[in-house]
Design a protein around this motif. Sequence first.
Motif, PDB file in Angstrom:
ATOM      1  N   ARG A   1      26.122  38.962  12.685  1.00  0.00           N
ATOM      2  CA  ARG A   1      26.813  38.075  13.604  1.00  0.00           C
ATOM      3  C   ARG A   1      28.052  38.747  14.193  1.00  0.00           C
ATOM      4  O   ARG A   1      28.357  38.583  15.379  1.00  0.00           O
ATOM      5  N   ASN A   2      28.774  39.496  13.365  1.00  0.00           N
ATOM      6  CA  ASN A   2      29.975  40.186  13.850  1.00  0.00           C
ATOM      7  C   ASN A   2      29.630  41.233  14.908  1.00  0.00           C
ATOM      8  O   ASN A   2      30.339  41.370  15.911  1.00  0.00           O
TER       9      ASN A   2
ATOM     10  N   GLY B   1      26.661  30.782  11.652  1.00  0.00           N
ATOM     11  CA  GLY B   1      26.421  31.144  10.264  1.00  0.00           C
ATOM     12  C   GLY B   1      25.942  29.950   9.458  1.00  0.00           C
ATOM     13  O   GLY B   1      25.631  28.883   9.995  1.00  0.00           O
TER      14      GLY B   1
ATOM     15  N   LYS C   1      26.396  29.507   3.246  1.00  0.00           N
ATOM     16  CA  LYS C   1      27.335  30.397   3.921  1.00  0.00           C
ATOM     17  C   LYS C   1      27.049  31.840   3.506  1.00  0.00           C
ATOM     18  O   LYS C   1      26.872  32.148   2.326  1.00  0.00           O
ATOM     19  N   SER C   2      27.000  32.725   4.489  1.00  0.00           N
ATOM     20  CA  SER C   2      26.714  34.153   4.300  1.00  0.00           C
ATOM     21  C   SER C   2      25.293  34.415   3.813  1.00  0.00           C
ATOM     22  O   SER C   2      24.974  35.535   3.405  1.00  0.00           O
TER      23      SER C   2
ATOM     24  N   ASP D   1      26.226  37.755   8.140  1.00  0.00           N
ATOM     25  CA  ASP D   1      27.544  37.731   8.765  1.00  0.00           C
ATOM     26  C   ASP D   1      27.887  39.070   9.407  1.00  0.00           C
ATOM     27  O   ASP D   1      28.593  39.123  10.428  1.00  0.00           O
TER      28      ASP D   1
ATOM     29  N   PHE E   1      21.691  32.754   9.200  1.00  0.00           N
ATOM     30  CA  PHE E   1      22.307  32.577  10.504  1.00  0.00           C
ATOM     31  C   PHE E   1      21.405  31.656  11.318  1.00  0.00           C
ATOM     32  O   PHE E   1      20.211  31.511  11.020  1.00  0.00           O
TER      33      PHE E   1
END
Length: 384
Positions: free
Chosen positions: A312-313, A325, A331-332, A309, A335
């Motif tokens: 990704r940011n 994601g 989740k987390s 994450d 990706f």
Amino acid sequence: MLPDHQFLRIPGPSPIPPSVQRAMNQPMIGHRDQETKHLLHSIQPALKPIFGTKQNVLIMSGSGTASLESAVVNAVHPGDKVLVIVTGAFGDRFVQICAEYQIAINRHDVEWGEAVEPGAIKDYLKNHPGIKAVFATFCETSTGVLNPIQELGQIIRQHSDALFIVDGVSCVGGVEVKMDAWAIDILISGSQKALMLPPGLTFAAVSERAWKVIEKNDRPSFYLDLTKYRDQLENDTTPFTPAVSLLFGLKQMLELIEQEGLEEAFARHRQMMNMTRSAFRSLGIPLLTSDKAASPTTTAIRPDDFDPDILRNVLKKEFNLTVAGGQKHLKSKIFRIGHMGYCSPADILQTISIIEVALRKIGKQVELGSGTRAAQEILLSGGS
């Protein structure tokens, strides 16, 4: 970073070709006028090969989930026993829809990141007679898995009387599918993935075998009643107001696929998958799926030494590159990169190059250019 310069590399919605955007900007026409009838009539011959069927492909306005629900509500009754193959979040969505309609659910769970083993379904059907329908997800975008639909179709037909219902939302148009030859009874899809359109259209192709079951289903249904769409399509129209602008875009999209060639489109998707997978192997970043289970439309990456994450940011903030994601328990942890529809090997080279820079920015020590070089080598080899 230019504000309007955006790079969308998620598993849908996918980028829209400029010619499709222009087609959708045409002036509105009456949805019951002759022009719309001509439009619907011209679309059918080009849609059928993409679905691998001689049947008409029904077109509804709605999301991909609407097509999933239409398959459930038309093909099975409350209390019917069904088998749902769950290899990720969208297999689980079939479970949720069936539960809403009081279907007796038999659930076959597969570890996320793996494809279903056809032999396991064969054994299940032998031990659980009376299954009315088997639901499967062709490409599970939550994991980047492509399930062996051809083998499943053969097994289901040989060992049961169940209908075989397949969610092809995230791969129809990007991978080969032969609905008729593979014994698929209902194949559904959506517009916003490999079919290069905005969200808003959903598709269903139905076998003669499935129509016999659907016609005997007396459950009340209105908007999602597939027989209404079938009967109205015989007159080149729809039972309810169609998304006319999207139909303009659909016609243009079909022309683009015809120009490229269907086999060439499938080869392009395989090549982009191989480029992406080779790049991350070269960078030393683990992939979620095996080569055998990998989807040509989506790749899932599971890093073991950085937070996906955070990456990704940085990609979004500094480069306007959007990747997806993980979902639910992933989740987390992963990706996902979408390489489907209006996407080319050149786009993959750009994406990998940007990711390499972003990896260095978050402190991941990679050799700049190593992933890009690996992808370039796949491209130069013609590897598809």
